[in-house]
Design an enzyme around this catalytic site. Structure first.
Site, PDB file in Angstrom:
ATOM      1  N   ASP A   1      -6.158  29.172 -27.009  1.00  0.00           N
ATOM      2  CA  ASP A   1      -5.449  29.233 -28.279  1.00  0.00           C
ATOM      3  C   ASP A   1      -6.390  29.655 -29.414  1.00  0.00           C
ATOM      4  O   ASP A   1      -7.621  29.604 -29.268  1.00  0.00           O
ATOM      5  CB  ASP A   1      -4.867  27.840 -28.581  1.00  0.00           C
ATOM      6  CG  ASP A   1      -3.522  27.920 -29.300  1.00  0.00           C
ATOM      7  OD1 ASP A   1      -3.274  28.926 -29.979  1.00  0.00           O
ATOM      8  OD2 ASP A   1      -2.739  26.962 -29.189  1.00  0.00           O
TER       9      ASP A   1
ATOM     10  N   ASP B   1       5.620  30.731 -30.855  1.00  0.00           N
ATOM     11  CA  ASP B   1       5.844  29.279 -30.833  1.00  0.00           C
ATOM     12  C   ASP B   1       7.327  28.969 -30.974  1.00  0.00           C
ATOM     13  O   ASP B   1       7.739  27.818 -30.819  1.00  0.00           O
ATOM     14  CB  ASP B   1       5.083  28.603 -31.981  1.00  0.00           C
ATOM     15  CG  ASP B   1       3.670  28.230 -31.555  1.00  0.00           C
ATOM     16  OD1 ASP B   1       3.371  28.318 -30.352  1.00  0.00           O
ATOM     17  OD2 ASP B   1       2.865  27.853 -32.422  1.00  0.00           O
TER      18      ASP B   1
HETATM   19  C1  GLA Z   1      -0.464  26.336 -31.145  1.00  0.00           C
HETATM   20  C2  GLA Z   1       0.182  26.966 -29.915  1.00  0.00           C
HETATM   21  C3  GLA Z   1       1.142  25.980 -29.297  1.00  0.00           C
HETATM   22  C4  GLA Z   1       0.416  24.722 -28.931  1.00  0.00           C
HETATM   23  C5  GLA Z   1      -0.299  24.150 -30.141  1.00  0.00           C
HETATM   24  C6  GLA Z   1      -1.190  23.000 -29.767  1.00  0.00           C
HETATM   25  O1  GLA Z   1       0.458  26.173 -32.153  1.00  0.00           O
HETATM   26  O2  GLA Z   1       0.816  28.159 -30.262  1.00  0.00           O
HETATM   27  O3  GLA Z   1       1.755  26.540 -28.158  1.00  0.00           O
HETATM   28  O4  GLA Z   1      -0.494  24.983 -27.888  1.00  0.00           O
HETATM   29  O5  GLA Z   1      -1.090  25.121 -30.793  1.00  0.00           O
HETATM   30  O6  GLA Z   1      -1.820  22.452 -30.843  1.00  0.00           O
END
Ligand code: GLA
Length: 735
Positions: free
Chosen positions: A466, A536
């Site tokens: 990430d 997301d």
């Molecule tokens: C980001 C990612 C999510 C998740 C969160 C975890 O927002 O896009 O999918 O993994 O971080 O903190």
């Protein structure tokens, strides 16, 4: 195959590196030709980019009329024109005057061929290599430049585009992708105006949340899916970019693409080489769809990590438990996904931090040590639990980042990006900071995050990588004061160096590029990653739009698409499981849900859907995409299909995007099938009480492509199961 035609049109000869008097350079792919005029001592001229040329056409090409533009225009002697490169020589001279000094070719280990035209400044010891790479069987050409010099002092590069293309005059439409967090990949098409149209990114770390570094250029007015001339262009770079169309007084549309030069002047040392990232180009006469298919195939064959290996069906823990990680919970999720036929479980954020346990997003990034209060048997315990259930285990990390509340930051405050004399602006959770990947020690740190995990737990099969912050506080504590403008570029050089090392040591692990959702959908990073998290936002209805836009340049195998809860956590929309599943099944299928909260009936429905997806996984992930009805056209439905390369298997998707009583929806014609083959229709993920009238019936490809099949506007289910959604997934198998 690349061919350099020597001295005159029509005289075809296989090049050799020693040929330096070459005049016409023909960079060719199976269906396209790029032609340049490279006469020693003259500027490099652009001649043609389009459909493959025969020897006859090559001979008469100039007579047909060609534009009079340099293939890689530089700034200086004609300053009123836009340039691809501008530089200040060591002695302060701001002009470049480049002339061809040689042409050579080479073959690389992956089978691709590179044609390089070297241009040398007429006065200064400075050269620019303009490169063109072709790949066996692919209709994509990558172009990039390499600049080097031998001057007494640094040369400052103020602009450094990867490539330039004079498109044509007249009615040209550009499709671009824009959006925001949780609304990525939205499609917009517009005619090119006079003046400048610019698409850019300045995030520093991620580059596809807002605009994308790719455009489709439709040469004959509004783009059509399966017909019409289209040029597709993708800047393969993970950092700040700029795509620019300049339509000047010649009425020509001049296209430039490269690293965004803003606040990034680069001081090039004597003997050092500045290489721009590749600009990948395709040309298709099969419309937008043809250009997409060219990109998908080239990407799978040459650029995406493990591009031709079908992906596992997974459950990711994020939306199911968020930060509430504990061993029992993880094991329960593993049992559930294994029972539903899934093949991999991924533990998301929240598993690490000793002094600062990661219970929310305000601490711990950088402290990649397991929190044994949450996971008493550590990662090993989870790997074993996955094995017992016959599935694989994956894990979330965010290695480029730290929080000011972390042991890493306490030990190494010098690792973070921060302007001198100023307090750092902090991001997510009020404490997130970006590590300075320009610093080789930080590159080692990032490598070690993965290396330590993989050494201790070689069973780890999948990493979700990430990146949840932009570059804030322009300032490197590592770079010297006079090289602060190198930060954006050196960050990505450092990132690439770290992921290259990781890939060298761990070629087999699957790695997802996530960046606050879809921030890293770009061909520059995908050689090191197997896929990206599209957004997301997991709302199925909105995903149809986002995945549609994203499909212009990226294949389904790279697009992580998960079944999530209803009401959806981002939009609060209530969407039936059937529809959520049918959307997720059109990409790399996974789940993003707490299965404990699903009813036994829902689990059974999902188990069957996963079973069905396995029947068509290869077609979805490795087949050719045909977009049939765009959700952006507002016709009340969207539809697409994938067809296996041998055209013996296909899968058709149809989703209702609007719900109005008695709204008549268009009947969708199929595409990409073999007209002479006969296909049997089977519905997948069926919920209706009665089969569709065409279930088990056979139709020719010709019929399906001329007429399509009528889609019922609702599902034939019991009263208590009725809802306002409808969708269909049909498998077509050649008899
Ligand atoms: C980001 C990612 C999510 C998740 C969160 C975890 O927002 O896009 O999918 O993994 O971080 O903190």
């Amino acid at each position: 195959m690349n061919k350099v035609l020597c001295m005159a049109f029509g005289v075809s000869a296989l090049f050799s590196p020693s040929i330096i008097m070459a005049e016409t350079v023909h960079v060719s792919t199976p269906k396209t030709s790029l032609v340049l005029e490279a006469t020693n001592g003259d500027p490099l001229k652009f001649v043609y980019y389009g459909n493959a040329l025969t020897a006859v056409d090559m001979e008469s090409l100039k007579a047909a009329g060609i534009p009079n533009f340099n293939a890689y225009p530089v700034y200086g002697l004609w300053p009123e024109k836009e340039a691809a490169m501008s530089a200040v020589h060591a002695d302060g001279n701001m002009t470049l005057d480049m002339a061809v000094s040689g042409v050579k070719t080479r073959k690389d280990a992956d089978g691709s061929e590179v044609t390089t035209v070297t241009m040398t400044d007429r006065v200064y010891p400075l050269t620019i290599d303009v490169n063109y790479r072709t790949f066996p069987g692919e209709d994509v050409i990558e172009t990039w430049t390499e600049t080097t010099h031998n001057e007494k002092g640094d040369v400052t590069l103020n602009r450094f585009m990867s490539g330039y293309l004079p498109v044509r005059r007249s009615d040209v439409h550009v499709s671009q992708f824009y959006g925001s967090w949780a609304n990525e990949g939205k499609l917009e098409e517009a005619p090119l105006p006079h003046g400048v149209k610019m698409i850019k990114n300045k995030d520093g770390v991620r580059n596809s949340h807002t605009s994308h570094g790719e455009v489709m250029i439709s040469l004959d007015g509004k783009g059509r899916e399966n017909e019409g001339r289209v040029i597709g262009a993708a800047l393969c770079y993970g950092g700040n970019y700029k795509l620019m169309f300049d339509t000047d007084d010649s009425d020509y549309h001049h296209f430039f693409a490269g690293i965004n030069e803003e606040n990034s002047a680069y001081h090039l040392k004597k003997g050092e080489t500045f290489a721009t990232p590749p600009l990948a180009l395709t040309y298709s006469e099969e419309g937008l769809g043809g250009a997409s298919r060219n990109f998908h195939k080239w990407g799978r064959d040459y650029r995406l990590a493990h591009g031709n290996t079908p992906r596992k069906i997974l459950l990711n823990s994020w939306e199911g438990v968020y930060f509430d990680i504990n061993e029992e919970g993880m094991k329960q999720m593993m049992t559930d996904i294994a029972d539903m036929g899934g093949e991999l479980f991924v533990m998301d954020d929240g598993w690490f931090g000793v002094k600062y346990p990661r219970n929310n997003d305000s601490t711990s990034l950088g402290d990649w040590t397991v929190d044994t209060n949450k996971l008493p048997n550590g990662i090993k315990g989870l790997c074993d639990a996955a094995k017992e259930r016959g599935i694989k285990f994956g894990i979330w990390i965010e290695p480029e980042m730290t929080n000011s509340a972390s042991e890493l930051y306490e030990e190494h405050p010098e690792y973070v990006i921060k302007a001198p004399k100023r307090d750092a602006i902090e991001g997510r959770g009020g404490t997130q900071l970006v590590l300075d990947l320009a610093n080789p020690k930080v590159q080692d740190f990032v490598f070690n995050v993965v290396d330590t995990l993989m050494t201790k737990y070689p069973e780890i099969d999948y990493i979700k990588w990430d990146a949840n912050a932009p570059i804030m506080n322009h300032g490197s504590q590592y770079l010297t004061a006079d090289n602060q403008s190198h930060l954006y570029i050196d960050y990505h050089k450092g990132f690439t160096a770290a992921v290259e090392r990781i890939r060298e040591k761990y070629p087999d692990v699957t790695i997802q590029a996530c960046a606050s959702g879809g921030g890293r959908a770009n061909w520059g990073v995908l050689p090191y990653f197997d896929e990206f998290w599209v957004s997301d936002n997991t709302d199925a209805l909105q995903r149809i739009y986002m995945q549609w836009g994203t499909s212009y340049f990226f294949p389904a195998i790279a697009m992580a698409s998960h079944i999530s809860a209803s009401p959806n956590h981002q939009t609060n929309r209530i969407v039936p499981l059937k529809f959520r599943t049918d959307v997720a099944m059109s990409g790399r299928l996974g789940m993003e849900i707490q299965p404990k909260d699903m009813t036994a009936e829902e689990k059974e429905q999902t188990r069957k859907a996963i079973e069905d997806y396995k029947l068509v996984r290869d077609v979805v992930q490795l087949g050719d995409l045909y977009r049939l009805l765009s959700p952006y056209d507002g016709k009340g439905a969207a539809s697409l299909m994938y067809v296996a390369p041998d055209k013996n298997d296909a899968v058709y998707y149809w989703w209702k995007t609007e719900q109005f009583v008695n709204q008549q929806l268009p009947r969708v014609k199929m595409a990409g099938l073999d007209p002479d083959k006969t296909y049997v229709v089977t519905e997948l993920n069926r919920v209706d009480n009665e089969p569709l009238p065409y279930e088990g019936k056979a139709f020719t490809g010709r019929f399906l492509m001329s007429n399509g099949l009528e889609m019922p506007l609702s599902h034939n289910v019991d009263w208590n199961k009725r809802n306002d959604y409808a969708s269909r997934v049909l498998r077509l198998t050649a008899k």
